[in-house]
Scaffold this motif. Structure first.
Motif, short mmCIF file in Angstrom:
data_model
loop_
_atom_site.label_atom_id
_atom_site.label_comp_id
_atom_site.label_asym_id
_atom_site.label_seq_id
_atom_site.Cartn_x
_atom_site.Cartn_y
_atom_site.Cartn_z
N GLY A 1 -41.80 46.05 -26.42
CA GLY A 1 -41.81 47.51 -26.56
C GLY A 1 -40.98 47.96 -27.75
N GLU A 2 -40.83 49.28 -27.85
CA GLU A 2 -40.16 49.85 -29.01
C GLU A 2 -38.67 49.51 -29.05
OE1 GLU A 2 -41.80 51.04 -31.37
OE2 GLU A 2 -43.74 51.45 -30.41
N PHE A 3 -38.19 49.30 -30.27
CA PHE A 3 -36.76 49.10 -30.47
C PHE A 3 -36.06 50.46 -30.41
CE2 PHE A 3 -36.42 44.90 -33.06
CZ PHE A 3 -37.37 44.29 -32.25
N GLY A 4 -34.86 50.47 -29.81
CA GLY A 4 -34.06 51.69 -29.76
C GLY A 4 -33.01 51.73 -30.86
N SER A 5 -32.19 50.66 -30.96
CA SER A 5 -31.11 50.59 -31.94
C SER A 5 -30.91 49.15 -32.37
CB SER A 5 -29.80 51.12 -31.34
OG SER A 5 -29.93 52.43 -30.86
N VAL A 6 -30.35 48.98 -33.59
CA VAL A 6 -30.08 47.64 -34.10
C VAL A 6 -28.71 47.59 -34.77
CG1 VAL A 6 -32.50 47.02 -34.43
CG2 VAL A 6 -31.25 48.13 -36.29
N ALA A 7 -28.10 46.41 -34.75
CA ALA A 7 -26.92 46.10 -35.54
C ALA A 7 -27.18 44.75 -36.20
CB ALA A 7 -25.67 46.05 -34.67
N SER A 8 -26.57 44.51 -37.36
CA SER A 8 -26.97 43.30 -38.07
C SER A 8 -25.91 42.81 -39.05
CB SER A 8 -28.26 43.55 -38.85
OG SER A 8 -28.03 44.46 -39.91
N THR A 9 -26.13 41.58 -39.52
CA THR A 9 -25.37 41.01 -40.63
C THR A 9 -26.33 40.19 -41.47
OG1 THR A 9 -23.54 39.57 -41.26
CG2 THR A 9 -24.67 39.02 -39.22
N MET A 10 -26.20 40.28 -42.81
CA MET A 10 -27.05 39.55 -43.73
C MET A 10 -26.16 38.86 -44.77
SD MET A 10 -30.29 42.15 -44.29
CE MET A 10 -29.49 42.99 -45.64
N LYS A 11 -26.64 37.73 -45.31
CA LYS A 11 -25.77 36.95 -46.20
C LYS A 11 -26.62 36.14 -47.18
CE LYS A 11 -22.05 33.45 -46.02
NZ LYS A 11 -21.09 34.18 -46.86
N ASN A 12 -26.04 35.92 -48.37
CA ASN A 12 -26.57 34.95 -49.32
C ASN A 12 -25.75 33.68 -49.24
OD1 ASN A 12 -25.88 33.99 -52.48
ND2 ASN A 12 -28.04 33.98 -51.89
#
Length: 372
Positions: free
Chosen positions: A201-212
């Motif tokens: 189903g639909e996403f409500g909220s997100v938190a994240s981390t991205m890296k090279n």
């Protein structure tokens, strides 16, 4: 649509067209492959001869204008997906586009609306929706076999670009070289997000981390190694609108085999793990457990779930794309409900955008509401 056959024209005769798209059309008994188009005429002719296309073009506008072409397949570099798809829609053609339709959500929503207004059908090349294991998992969620869904974990990770000298493709011309460029979350994450949204189903909220992790690497079409901060690993937490918890990871550099997709679903009555990973001659595996028998056991995918002429030993690009093509052609010819449309692509990109923003601003980001 009352026609018994569908005329198809494909734009972009590179490797993915050869491995996935064109075998799907060749295998469908109600498809006429009308034309192949590529800026390289020799490449277009080679693919046309191999798969029996009647015409060869080097100009996409000419293919789109061909009255025998009813559906256009856009199998080209990322930055060309939207303009070619919009041209096909304006020409009154049904259109299948490789993902992402655009690297921002708003233009993708606009394309979906234009297709609806023009009365044409669309499909995004979210290959993994058409895995037999994933479709079985979807049915277990829908029929209540797994009960109330608590957790959905998604991974798309393989070591495709662990070697810095293996050329990285799909770098947008003119991309900045002095800051992090979202990449795995777009190229791989859009697939994963589509699966997790389709299942949960639909996403409500997100938190994240991205890296090279690997800053110097070879870029396709450029000489030698280049200093470029490609995001080659991302992790996100998901709060679904219905309360389910989610987690996803995308990576270009996690050791493992292509395509590296794994979905784990945990519910009140049972759990399942689908691994779409080519290992030991098998394209995918599916395991299932219940609250009473918690050891995961293999679940055998029956032949009825596979596209005609395939087995689980069929290379996954052809296996899944035969299913995708069969669904889209049948949706058009038999007036079936649409699935995996440009709108779904826009929703996936909207979530990608939110994950990127969450990383940049180091916070939870709420997803806006959009009605279908």
């Amino acid at each position: 649509m009352s026609a018994s056959r569908l005329g198809v024209g494909l734009i972009g005769a590179h490797t993915w067209a050869d491995k996935a798209h064109l075998p799907g059309y060749q295998a469908h008994e109600q498809v006429d492959l009308i034309a192949v188009c590529d800026i390289d005429p020799d490449r277009a002719r080679a693919m046309a001869e191999k798969y029996g296309a009647k015409k060869v073009y080097t100009d996409p506008e000419q293919l789109i204008a061909d009255p025998d072409v009813q559906m256009v397949d856009v199998c080209t570099p990322t930055f060309t997906h939207l303009p070619l798809s919009l041209a096909a829609i304006a020409g009154g053609k049904h259109v299948l586009s490789e993902k992402p339709l655009h690297t921002e959500a708003a233009p993708a929503f606009d394309a979906a609306a234009r297709a609806d207004a023009a009365g044409v059908r669309t499909k995004l090349g979210f290959t993994f929706r058409y895995s037999p294991a994933i479709r079985q998992l979807k049915s277990w969620i829908a029929d209540g076999t797994l009960g109330e869904i608590f957790h959905i974990h998604g991974f798309e990770q393989n070591s495709q670009w662990l070697d810095p000298d293996f050329p990285l493709r799909q770098v947008t011309p003119g991309a900045p070289r002095d800051r992090l460029i979202p990449s795995s979350i777009i190229g791989y994450g859009s697939h994963l997000i589509d699966l997790m949204r389709w299942l949960g189903g639909e996403f409500g909220s997100v938190a994240s981390t991205m890296k090279n992790f690997i800053p110097d690497r070879v870029i396709r079409g450029e000489p030698g190694r280049q200093r470029i901060l490609i995001e080659d690993g991302a992790v996100a937490l998901v709060e679904y609108a219905n309360g389910t918890q989610g987690m996803l990871q995308t990576s270009y550099i996690a050791v493992g085999n292509y395509p590296g997709v794994e979905i784990r679903v945990y519910g009140s009555k049972g759990a399942a793990v689908a691994r779409l990973i080519s290992e030991f001659g098998t394209a995918e595996t599916l395991k299932f457990a219940t609250a009473e028998e918690v050891e995961f056991k293999p679940f055998e995918i029956g032949t009825s779930a596979l596209p005609p002429g395939t087995t689980l030993a069929t290379p996954w690009p052809e296996l899944y794309y035969r299913n995708l093509v069969r669904h889209f052609v049948d949706e058009i010819l038999e007036d079936r409900p649409q699935e995996c449309t440009f709108y779904d692509g826009a929703k996936s990109q909207e979530i990608v955008d939110a994950i990127i923003l969450a990383h940049q601003e180091r916070r939870w980001v709420d997803l806006p509401g959009h009605s279908a």
